[in-house]
Design a protein around this motif. Sequence first.
Motif, PDB file in Angstrom:
ATOM      1  N   PHE A  73     -34.852   2.276   2.770  1.00 42.10           N
ATOM      2  CA  PHE A  73     -35.753   3.335   2.319  1.00 42.10           C
ATOM      3  C   PHE A  73     -35.320   4.712   2.815  1.00 42.10           C
ATOM      4  O   PHE A  73     -35.704   5.730   2.229  1.00 42.10           O
ATOM      5  N   GLU A  74     -34.510   4.751   3.855  1.00 41.82           N
ATOM      6  CA  GLU A  74     -33.885   6.022   4.236  1.00 41.82           C
ATOM      7  C   GLU A  74     -32.954   6.493   3.119  1.00 41.82           C
ATOM      8  O   GLU A  74     -32.937   7.673   2.753  1.00 41.82           O
ATOM      9  N   ILE A  75     -32.205   5.545   2.558  1.00 36.11           N
ATOM     10  CA  ILE A  75     -31.308   5.866   1.444  1.00 36.11           C
ATOM     11  C   ILE A  75     -32.116   6.210   0.195  1.00 36.11           C
ATOM     12  O   ILE A  75     -31.814   7.185  -0.510  1.00 36.11           O
ATOM     13  N   ILE A  76     -33.143   5.404  -0.070  1.00 38.28           N
ATOM     14  CA  ILE A  76     -34.006   5.638  -1.231  1.00 38.28           C
ATOM     15  C   ILE A  76     -34.571   7.059  -1.217  1.00 38.28           C
ATOM     16  O   ILE A  76     -34.580   7.768  -2.231  1.00 38.28           O
ATOM     17  N   GLU A  77     -35.032   7.470  -0.042  1.00 39.92           N
ATOM     18  CA  GLU A  77     -35.628   8.807   0.079  1.00 39.92           C
ATOM     19  C   GLU A  77     -34.588   9.897  -0.148  1.00 39.92           C
ATOM     20  O   GLU A  77     -34.845  10.879  -0.852  1.00 39.92           O
ATOM     21  N   SER A  78     -33.404   9.717   0.434  1.00 42.57           N
ATOM     22  CA  SER A  78     -32.366  10.741   0.282  1.00 42.57           C
ATOM     23  C   SER A  78     -31.879  10.842  -1.161  1.00 42.57           C
ATOM     24  O   SER A  78     -31.487  11.916  -1.623  1.00 42.57           O
ATOM     25  N   GLU A  79     -31.923   9.710  -1.881  1.00 43.24           N
ATOM     26  CA  GLU A  79     -31.472   9.693  -3.276  1.00 43.24           C
ATOM     27  C   GLU A  79     -32.606   9.990  -4.262  1.00 43.24           C
ATOM     28  O   GLU A  79     -32.381  10.039  -5.470  1.00 43.24           O
ATOM     29  N   LYS A  80     -33.825  10.152  -3.700  1.00 44.03           N
ATOM     30  CA  LYS A  80     -35.002  10.474  -4.523  1.00 44.03           C
ATOM     31  C   LYS A  80     -35.256   9.430  -5.625  1.00 44.03           C
ATOM     32  O   LYS A  80     -35.612   9.765  -6.760  1.00 44.03           O
ATOM     33  N   VAL A  81     -35.066   8.161  -5.257  1.00 44.30           N
ATOM     34  CA  VAL A  81     -35.360   7.058  -6.173  1.00 44.30           C
ATOM     35  C   VAL A  81     -36.814   6.646  -5.980  1.00 44.30           C
ATOM     36  O   VAL A  81     -37.259   6.436  -4.848  1.00 44.30           O
ATOM     37  N   LYS A  82     -37.556   6.548  -7.065  1.00 47.35           N
ATOM     38  CA  LYS A  82     -38.974   6.191  -7.007  1.00 47.35           C
ATOM     39  C   LYS A  82     -39.155   4.759  -7.518  1.00 47.35           C
ATOM     40  O   LYS A  82     -39.163   4.509  -8.723  1.00 47.35           O
ATOM     41  N   LEU A  83     -39.285   3.816  -6.598  1.00 46.48           N
ATOM     42  CA  LEU A  83     -39.368   2.417  -6.995  1.00 46.48           C
ATOM     43  C   LEU A  83     -40.660   2.086  -7.728  1.00 46.48           C
ATOM     44  O   LEU A  83     -40.724   1.096  -8.458  1.00 46.48           O
ATOM     45  N   GLY A  95     -40.060 -12.921   7.491  1.00 48.30           N
ATOM     46  CA  GLY A  95     -40.812 -12.649   8.706  1.00 48.30           C
ATOM     47  C   GLY A  95     -41.930 -11.640   8.559  1.00 48.30           C
ATOM     48  O   GLY A  95     -41.916 -10.768   7.687  1.00 48.30           O
ATOM     49  N   GLU A  96     -42.897 -11.779   9.445  1.00 47.44           N
ATOM     50  CA  GLU A  96     -44.079 -10.923   9.423  1.00 47.44           C
ATOM     51  C   GLU A  96     -43.737  -9.476   9.748  1.00 47.44           C
ATOM     52  O   GLU A  96     -44.294  -8.549   9.164  1.00 47.44           O
ATOM     53  N   LYS A  97     -42.802  -9.262  10.690  1.00 45.91           N
ATOM     54  CA  LYS A  97     -42.433  -7.899  11.077  1.00 45.91           C
ATOM     55  C   LYS A  97     -41.772  -7.160   9.912  1.00 45.91           C
ATOM     56  O   LYS A  97     -42.001  -5.969   9.706  1.00 45.91           O
ATOM     57  N   THR A  98     -40.943  -7.877   9.159  1.00 43.04           N
ATOM     58  CA  THR A  98     -40.291  -7.266   7.997  1.00 43.04           C
ATOM     59  C   THR A  98     -41.323  -6.932   6.931  1.00 43.04           C
ATOM     60  O   THR A  98     -41.288  -5.856   6.314  1.00 43.04           O
ATOM     61  N   LYS A  99     -42.254  -7.845   6.732  1.00 47.19           N
ATOM     62  CA  LYS A  99     -43.345  -7.605   5.785  1.00 47.19           C
ATOM     63  C   LYS A  99     -44.153  -6.371   6.193  1.00 47.19           C
ATOM     64  O   LYS A  99     -44.459  -5.504   5.360  1.00 47.19           O
ATOM     65  N   GLU A 104     -45.818  -0.680   5.683  1.00 48.28           N
ATOM     66  CA  GLU A 104     -45.960   0.649   6.289  1.00 48.28           C
ATOM     67  C   GLU A 104     -45.437   1.731   5.352  1.00 48.28           C
ATOM     68  O   GLU A 104     -45.959   2.844   5.309  1.00 48.28           O
ATOM     69  N   ILE A 105     -44.391   1.386   4.598  1.00 43.62           N
ATOM     70  CA  ILE A 105     -43.773   2.347   3.688  1.00 43.62           C
ATOM     71  C   ILE A 105     -44.560   2.449   2.384  1.00 43.62           C
ATOM     72  O   ILE A 105     -44.423   3.406   1.630  1.00 43.62           O
ATOM     73  N   GLY A 106     -45.417   1.447   2.138  1.00 39.47           N
ATOM     74  CA  GLY A 106     -46.286   1.531   0.972  1.00 39.47           C
ATOM     75  C   GLY A 106     -46.017   0.527  -0.127  1.00 39.47           C
ATOM     76  O   GLY A 106     -46.511   0.684  -1.251  1.00 39.47           O
ATOM     77  N   TYR A 107     -45.254  -0.532   0.189  1.00 38.97           N
ATOM     78  CA  TYR A 107     -44.947  -1.538  -0.820  1.00 38.97           C
ATOM     79  C   TYR A 107     -45.444  -2.908  -0.381  1.00 38.97           C
ATOM     80  O   TYR A 107     -45.404  -3.243   0.801  1.00 38.97           O
ATOM     81  N   ARG A 108     -45.878  -3.699  -1.344  1.00 39.19           N
ATOM     82  CA  ARG A 108     -46.432  -5.016  -1.061  1.00 39.19           C
ATOM     83  C   ARG A 108     -45.356  -6.085  -1.181  1.00 39.19           C
ATOM     84  O   ARG A 108     -44.541  -6.073  -2.095  1.00 39.19           O
ATOM     85  N   THR A 109     -45.358  -7.019  -0.249  1.00 37.33           N
ATOM     86  CA  THR A 109     -44.432  -8.146  -0.302  1.00 37.33           C
ATOM     87  C   THR A 109     -44.961  -9.205  -1.259  1.00 37.33           C
ATOM     88  O   THR A 109     -46.120  -9.596  -1.180  1.00 37.33           O
ATOM     89  N   ASN A 110     -44.096  -9.678  -2.139  1.00 39.55           N
ATOM     90  CA  ASN A 110     -44.493 -10.711  -3.098  1.00 39.55           C
ATOM     91  C   ASN A 110     -44.216 -12.122  -2.596  1.00 39.55           C
ATOM     92  O   ASN A 110     -44.802 -13.083  -3.095  1.00 39.55           O
TER      93      ASN A 110
END
Length: 255
Positions: A73-83, A95-99, A104-110
């Motif tokens: 998401f550091e790369i996503i932000e720098s490239e201005k990609v909107k998922l 894992g729970e920590k990765t989820k 925290e960034i605003g995306y839901r794990t499927n």
Amino acid sequence: MQTNTDTVLITRPAEDALKLQGILEAKGIPSMIAPMIKLSLVEDLRPIKEQLNQIEKYDWIIFTSPNSVAFFFEIIESEKVKLYFFPNLKFATVGEKTKMKLEEIGYRTNFVPIKFTAKVLAENIHEIEGKHILIPTSNLSNKDYIKILEERGAHPKVITIYHNLDNKIDESTLNKVKKSNLKYITFCSGSAIHSFVRQLRPVGDFLVGKKVITIGPSTSKVAKELKIKVDFEAKPHTEDGIIEAILNNKINEQT
């Protein structure tokens, strides 16, 4: 620095190590930090940029660690990609920590596997036949699970987005580690074990009288390959599992 016989050595990268140290010391468990690895974004971002330019073809993105989420998401932000422009794109996390990092960034794990390993994820993730899967990861991550995804008919694309490098420990810190009355040594990656062995030779002598705790099966596998006895494997395969292993061992020794 505390050096009593219950002291825990934390070998994680510095930022992660500080978090674990805070949790341990809140529970009255002294610790010291000797980061055996450091993480850095790859210099050549062209491979991941190429995939981001065709992100619409992907059905899933798999993250195997919180660090893979953070760097992606550091790369996503720098490239201005909107998922969020791609509502059919799904996320799977190990894992729970990765989820939690993804949320925290605003995306839901499927999808999150019951056991926190990439192998279990690859075996159980649903609806992947014929699907394209993007897997941003580190240069040293275990990629055995990729074959499972391919055997299930998926089309995984693995892209290295960050480097997992040896962190050279200064002589002063190494001497403190060697002279401390450590009881537990924690490892959260195979690369940390490799670095540890290179920097603390002869490692066999150093480990005498100490308990080795690994975060999960892939880390334990590396330890065993390097002839290091694993006393405890975290269950669940998280920092919480490491802490639970320490607390349970302390209780068992008191009974």
